[in-house]
Design a protein around this motif. Structure first.
Motif, PDB file in Angstrom:
ATOM      1  N   GLY A 124       0.843  -1.198   0.000  1.00  0.00           N
ATOM      2  CA  GLY A 124       0.000   0.000   0.000  1.00  0.00           C
ATOM      3  C   GLY A 124       0.875   1.244   0.000  1.00  0.00           C
ATOM      4  O   GLY A 124       1.794   1.384  -0.807  1.00  0.00           O
ATOM      5  N   TYR A 125       0.595   2.143   0.917  1.00  0.00           N
ATOM      6  CA  TYR A 125       1.403   3.359   1.024  1.00  0.00           C
ATOM      7  C   TYR A 125       2.819   3.042   1.489  1.00  0.00           C
ATOM      8  O   TYR A 125       3.040   2.131   2.292  1.00  0.00           O
ATOM      9  CB  TYR A 125       0.779   4.310   2.048  1.00  0.00           C
ATOM     10  N   ASP A 126       3.784   3.826   1.019  1.00  0.00           N
ATOM     11  CA  ASP A 126       5.076   3.924   1.679  1.00  0.00           C
ATOM     12  C   ASP A 126       5.135   5.302   2.342  1.00  0.00           C
ATOM     13  O   ASP A 126       4.200   6.102   2.222  1.00  0.00           O
ATOM     14  CB  ASP A 126       6.238   3.710   0.703  1.00  0.00           C
ATOM     15  N   ALA A 127       6.209   5.568   3.080  1.00  0.00           N
ATOM     16  CA  ALA A 127       6.280   6.814   3.835  1.00  0.00           C
ATOM     17  C   ALA A 127       6.198   8.030   2.916  1.00  0.00           C
ATOM     18  O   ALA A 127       5.512   9.016   3.221  1.00  0.00           O
ATOM     19  CB  ALA A 127       7.555   6.850   4.670  1.00  0.00           C
ATOM     20  N   GLN A 128       6.898   7.975   1.783  1.00  0.00           N
ATOM     21  CA  GLN A 128       6.878   9.110   0.865  1.00  0.00           C
ATOM     22  C   GLN A 128       5.478   9.315   0.293  1.00  0.00           C
ATOM     23  O   GLN A 128       5.021  10.449   0.121  1.00  0.00           O
ATOM     24  CB  GLN A 128       7.879   8.882  -0.281  1.00  0.00           C
TER      25      GLN A 128
END
Length: 288
Positions: A124-128
């Motif tokens: 899913g999402y990464d930090a960036q």
């Protein structure tokens, strides 16, 4: 016009509207000292977990899921949303995330029932991506299975996500469990001692925990369990329970503990046993 018709039209012919909706979204206000927050969680579908209560496909209709999310997020007492990018973007386009905190769900690769479920990849999402979407933080599931080597990769990737989110000064919400295989399924150990052990592991991730919160189940002996951490913690809802009064009582008692800052409720709020979504929202808001 259905929500699917409205949203699919904009996604097909106005794809830039997604970025604009996220960029222009009003962020949630700063939490006041002692304030508790109610967060709606809806990241289950991305892991192939579509069931709620006795219905194994309760979350199969995106129209129905979005309608219920809209209904819940419209309540002024609901302070936040947790979901994967597809749902975050749909709700942003619908204007349902205005003035709310938003967490992006990060690791959904450990598909429910898969042989590789313990190797919970960050799909899913990464930090960036959390930062670029203007979200407040990222949530990760950390299930530790001492008999499955796939857990090692999950622990490593969660530690990396805590590090990267912290460096961006974004909240890292870690949901830890001690888990095991049982009859081909993953079962989370909800005994107080196991939850305490999961907390110890989770709060040791990364070079700093300045921006780390925990997402924890409400189990027996929560006063003893919560003595295991100084990290702010949100209490999760878990599977839909038929013992509604017992569940609410446990949440109410747990909210009195000083390091518990609110609730993250998913299927129990979206699909309450009596079908009364508004009633469930009102009761939780009053509890807070």
């Amino acid at each position: 016009m259905s929500l699917i018709e409205k949203l699919s039209f904009r996604r097909a012919y106005e794809p830039g509207a997604v970025e604009s909706a996220l960029r222009d979204r009003q962020r949630g206000p700063a939490l006041a000292p002692g304030q508790k927050i109610l967060v709606l969680a809806c990241d289950h579908p991305a892991r192939g977990a579509l069931g709620a209560g006795s219905d194994p496909l309760a979350m199969a209709s995106r129209e129905e899921v979005l309608r219920r999310c809209q209904q819940i997020m419209a309540h002024p007492g609901v302070g936040g949303f947790l979901g994967t990018a597809d749902l975050v973007e749909d709700l942003a386009l619908l204007g349902s995330l205005e003035g709310k905190y938003v967490w992006g769900s990060m690791n959904r690769g450990g598909l429910a029932g898969a042989s590789f479920e313990m190797d919970d990849r960050f799909t899913g999402y990464d930090a960036q991506g959390v930062a670029e979407a203007g979200l407040d933080g990222g949530k990760m599931l950390l299930r530790v299975n001492y008999e499955d080597a796939g857990s090692a990769r999950t622990i490593e990737h969660c530690a990396r996500a805590v590090t990267e989110l912290g460096r961006l000064q974004l909240n890292a919400m870690v949901e830890p469990f001690i888990s095991r295989w049982q009859d081909g399924q993953i079962v989370n150990d909800l005994s107080p001692d196991a939850v305490i052990k999961s907390i110890a592991i989770a709060q040791g991730l990364g070079p700093s925990t300045a921006h780390t919160w925990l997402k924890l189940p409400a189990v027996d002996e929560m006063d003893r369990v919560m003595e295991a951490t100084t990290l702010p913690s949100l209490i999760l809802g878990g599977a839909v329970s038929q013992d509604v009064e017992g569940t609410y009582k446990r949440w109410q008692e747990t909210l009195q503990l000083p390091n518990v800052v609110g609730l993250v409720i998913g299927r129990s709020l979206l699909f309450p046993p009596d079908g009364d979504v508004d009633g469930a929202v009102n009761r939780l808001v009053e509890m807070l």
